[in-house]
Design a protein around this motif. Structure first.
Motif, PDB file in Angstrom:
ATOM      1  N   VAL A 171      -0.237  -0.180   4.016  1.00  0.00           N
ATOM      2  CA  VAL A 171       0.699  -0.124   2.888  1.00  0.00           C
ATOM      3  C   VAL A 171      -0.027   0.482   1.690  1.00  0.00           C
ATOM      4  CG1 VAL A 171       2.134  -1.444   1.302  1.00  0.00           C
ATOM      5  CG2 VAL A 171       1.994  -2.114   3.711  1.00  0.00           C
ATOM      6  N   VAL A 172       0.512   1.599   1.171  1.00  0.00           N
ATOM      7  CA  VAL A 172      -0.063   2.273   0.008  1.00  0.00           C
ATOM      8  C   VAL A 172       0.982   2.322  -1.106  1.00  0.00           C
ATOM      9  CG1 VAL A 172      -1.686   3.630   1.355  1.00  0.00           C
ATOM     10  CG2 VAL A 172       0.611   4.515   0.945  1.00  0.00           C
ATOM     11  N   GLU A 173       0.592   2.884  -2.237  1.00  0.00           N
ATOM     12  CA  GLU A 173       1.481   2.837  -3.402  1.00  0.00           C
ATOM     13  C   GLU A 173       2.541   3.927  -3.392  1.00  0.00           C
ATOM     14  OE1 GLU A 173      -0.222   2.300  -7.215  1.00  0.00           O
ATOM     15  OE2 GLU A 173      -1.933   1.159  -6.474  1.00  0.00           O
ATOM     16  N   VAL A 192       5.188   1.926  -0.905  1.00  0.00           N
ATOM     17  CA  VAL A 192       6.161   1.007  -1.493  1.00  0.00           C
ATOM     18  C   VAL A 192       6.835   1.611  -2.714  1.00  0.00           C
ATOM     19  CG1 VAL A 192       4.986  -1.043  -0.639  1.00  0.00           C
ATOM     20  CG2 VAL A 192       4.343  -0.098  -2.871  1.00  0.00           C
ATOM     21  N   GLU A 193       6.267   2.700  -3.249  1.00  0.00           N
ATOM     22  CA  GLU A 193       6.865   3.433  -4.375  1.00  0.00           C
ATOM     23  C   GLU A 193       7.085   2.541  -5.600  1.00  0.00           C
ATOM     24  OE1 GLU A 193       6.495   6.552  -3.853  1.00  0.00           O
ATOM     25  OE2 GLU A 193       8.464   7.388  -3.451  1.00  0.00           O
ATOM     26  N   ARG A 208       4.111  -6.659  11.809  1.00  0.00           N
ATOM     27  CA  ARG A 208       2.946  -5.829  12.146  1.00  0.00           C
ATOM     28  C   ARG A 208       1.672  -6.413  11.545  1.00  0.00           C
ATOM     29  NH1 ARG A 208       5.500  -0.781  13.016  1.00  0.00           N
ATOM     30  NH2 ARG A 208       7.655  -1.301  13.618  1.00  0.00           N
ATOM     31  N   THR A 209       0.541  -5.908  12.004  1.00  0.00           N
ATOM     32  CA  THR A 209      -0.732  -6.207  11.360  1.00  0.00           C
ATOM     33  C   THR A 209      -0.846  -5.290  10.153  1.00  0.00           C
ATOM     34  OG1 THR A 209      -1.726  -6.790  13.475  1.00  0.00           O
ATOM     35  CG2 THR A 209      -3.220  -6.299  11.650  1.00  0.00           C
ATOM     36  N   VAL A 210      -1.013  -5.861   8.966  1.00  0.00           N
ATOM     37  CA  VAL A 210      -0.853  -5.114   7.714  1.00  0.00           C
ATOM     38  C   VAL A 210      -2.173  -5.055   6.948  1.00  0.00           C
ATOM     39  CG1 VAL A 210       0.344  -5.012   5.492  1.00  0.00           C
ATOM     40  CG2 VAL A 210       1.558  -5.769   7.561  1.00  0.00           C
ATOM     41  N   THR A 211      -2.528  -3.829   6.549  1.00  0.00           N
ATOM     42  CA  THR A 211      -3.644  -3.605   5.627  1.00  0.00           C
ATOM     43  C   THR A 211      -3.098  -2.927   4.382  1.00  0.00           C
ATOM     44  OG1 THR A 211      -5.276  -3.370   7.394  1.00  0.00           O
ATOM     45  CG2 THR A 211      -5.837  -2.423   5.262  1.00  0.00           C
ATOM     46  N   GLU A 226       2.551  -9.176  -5.428  1.00  0.00           N
ATOM     47  CA  GLU A 226       3.960  -9.294  -5.068  1.00  0.00           C
ATOM     48  C   GLU A 226       4.158  -9.191  -3.561  1.00  0.00           C
ATOM     49  OE1 GLU A 226       8.290  -7.206  -5.908  1.00  0.00           O
ATOM     50  OE2 GLU A 226       6.623  -6.859  -7.289  1.00  0.00           O
ATOM     51  N   LEU A 227       3.407  -8.276  -2.909  1.00  0.00           N
ATOM     52  CA  LEU A 227       3.562  -8.132  -1.462  1.00  0.00           C
ATOM     53  C   LEU A 227       3.149  -9.406  -0.742  1.00  0.00           C
ATOM     54  CD1 LEU A 227       4.272  -6.309   0.918  1.00  0.00           C
ATOM     55  CD2 LEU A 227       1.913  -5.456   0.880  1.00  0.00           C
ATOM     56  N   SER A 228       2.102 -10.074  -1.250  1.00  0.00           N
ATOM     57  CA  SER A 228       1.658 -11.318  -0.602  1.00  0.00           C
ATOM     58  C   SER A 228       2.685 -12.432  -0.759  1.00  0.00           C
ATOM     59  CB  SER A 228       0.314 -11.753  -1.200  1.00  0.00           C
ATOM     60  OG  SER A 228       0.455 -12.098  -2.571  1.00  0.00           O
ATOM     61  N   GLN A 229       3.547 -12.318  -1.785  1.00  0.00           N
ATOM     62  CA  GLN A 229       4.562 -13.352  -1.992  1.00  0.00           C
ATOM     63  C   GLN A 229       5.809 -13.120  -1.143  1.00  0.00           C
ATOM     64  OE1 GLN A 229       5.346 -13.459  -6.200  1.00  0.00           O
ATOM     65  NE2 GLN A 229       3.210 -13.935  -6.736  1.00  0.00           N
TER      66      GLN A 229
END
Length: 460
Positions: A171-173, A192-193, A208-211, A226-229
């Protein structure tokens, strides 16, 4: 006549009275008639188009006349010179005493040649591209265009072509970050834009396995929080402090992803970037934000993160082998920490991950550097100091500029390409003692200060 003229006779006119153009022309014909014989009679030469019309420009001032006369000739040099000399025999123009002097005889063809040369210089400068692409540059440009064209969308978000079917995602910006990873052969990234995490990404992270691979600034931290929440994050990687993912080169991207840190090992509060730096070696963030806990002797220590500080990176190399990099940190109990599985890269797609082995190792010998750079076909060049430590590693096509600018100057250079005349000359200028290449070039003059060897010679 002007189109066939080979020479132009230029003469100056000076008369002690007021005369006109017709007076000058009449004097030329009248006073040269019969002077040079029938073959060089001026009237006959004009009628046969061997001599052009007589151009006269005359002005009068204070009772005197002066001007210029030009006659075009297609005769040969000798005949033209005789005709020109005959003009100086004129002593009168009309009723006035006059002097005619030949100033020069111009070769029309030479003037045209000068014009051709000047115009050719302009065309050469304006019409031709000085840039000549090497074979490696052509291949890289074609590969890059294919990779850029591979960018797709996942529910309207920029993504690599393997996001839909890969077990692991990055996941990138933004879109530019996806393009950067595509350029280096990593095709399972999704953007994620912005800091407002889309529901589709949150749902995808639970499957999925997420980095996360985010910019080294406050915005990257906010996205991670925010993504962790709203989703599920397994591993975390940051670009170096105050740098963006899109600005990183291949080595920096692979180094950051290889040093990813398990999200479960990070503190619930504090600076995530500093925690990742302390655990995984991200440059530019020096401190560990986790609180210190007292030890038995009254001193304090910082407890290590739960889990590994570095992941295992394993990917297929170009020659069919496997490259594995594993770094672990012991926990307080003394037991060996488990290595996190390598799920950042899609192994079938990340062709360049085999280059992720960190060459900055004091134990590497020159033969090791040669094998990793040339034998494995990395397409890279390494600049080494006298202790065989790595000063820089760049793509082969950038070796000239890098070698000229690297400080301090390298002692050895290992390049997966040809040791060309230009490369050897630059190496000699920078004081490089040894140059190891895949092949030697043809040398007009080889500097004696640089020893050039091929990989085959060194490894035999």
């Amino acid at each position: 006549m002007d189109d066939t003229a080979k020479y132009l006779i230029h003469a100056s006119i000076s008369a002690d009275g007021v005369v006109e153009r017709s007076d000058v022309v009449g004097a030329v014909f009248g006073q040269t008639e019969g002077l040079l014989g029938d073959e060089l009679d001026l009237r006959d030469l004009q009628q046969s188009s061997k001599v052009g019309r007589i151009d006269v420009q005359i002005d009068s001032e204070n009772g005197h006349s002066f001007g210029q006369m030009t006659i075009a000739s297609s005769l040969d040099k000798v005949e033209t010179a005789i005709l020109a000399a005959s003009l100086e025999t004129l002593t009168r123009v009309g009723p006035c005493q006059a002097v005619i002097e030949v100033t020069n005889i111009e070769d029309v063809r030479e003037a045209k040649r000068r014009m051709v040369v000047e115009r050719a210089k302009e065309l050469l400068t304006e019409s031709f591209d000085d840039t000549v692409m090497t074979s490696s540059e052509i291949l890289e440009e074609v590969k890059e265009s294919v990779r850029v064209e591979d960018i797709t969308e996942y529910h309207g978000l920029p993504a690599g072509p393997r996001v839909a079917d890969s077990d692991a995602i990055i996941v990138v910006e933004g879109r530019a970050d996806v393009l950067t990873l595509l350029r280096f052969g990593i095709k399972n990234a999704i953007a994620v834009e912005g800091t407002n995490i889309p529901d589709d990404v949150a749902t995808l992270t639970q499957e999925r396995t997420v980095t996360t691979f985010l910019d080294g600034d406050r915005g990257g931290e906010l996205i991670l929080r925010e993504l962790s929440q709203v989703g599920d994050v397994d591993y975390v990687a940051f670009a170096p402090d105050k740098q963006s993912v899109e600005d990183l080169d291949r080595a920096a991207v692979i180094r950051a992803l290889r040093n990813k840190v398990a999200f479960s090992s990070l503190p619930d509060d504090g600076d995530y970037r500093a925690a990742v730096a302390a655990a995984g070696g991200t440059p530019g963030v020096p401190s560990d934000p986790r609180p210190e806990s007292p030890t038995t002797d009254g001193s304090s220590s910082t407890p290590p993160a739960d889990g590994p500080t570095d992941a295992v990176t394993e990917a297929s190399s170009d020659n069919g082998g496997t490259v594995t990099v594993e770094k672990t940190t012991e926990v307080d109990t003394g037991a060996e920490a488990e290595s996190a599985p390598d799920d950042v890269f899609d192994e079938s797609e990340a062709e360049t991950v085999a280059e992720a082995v960190d060459p900055v190792q004091p134990t590497l010998s020159l033969s090791d550097h040669v094998r990793e750079t040339i034998t494995d076909g990395s397409g890279l060049a390494r600049l080494l100091d006298s202790d065989l430590g790595l000063l820089d590693e760049v793509a082969v096509e950038k070796i000239y500029d890098t070698l000229e600018q690297t400080e301090p100057a390298p002692r050895l250079v290992v390049v997966d390409g040809e040791a060309s005349q230009k490369l050897v000359d630059i190496a000699a200028q920078r004081g490089v003692g040894d140059l190891v290449a895949r092949s030697k070039g043809e040398y007009v003059k080889k500097p004696v200060s640089v020893r050039v060897r091929t990989a085959d010679q060194l490894l035999t």
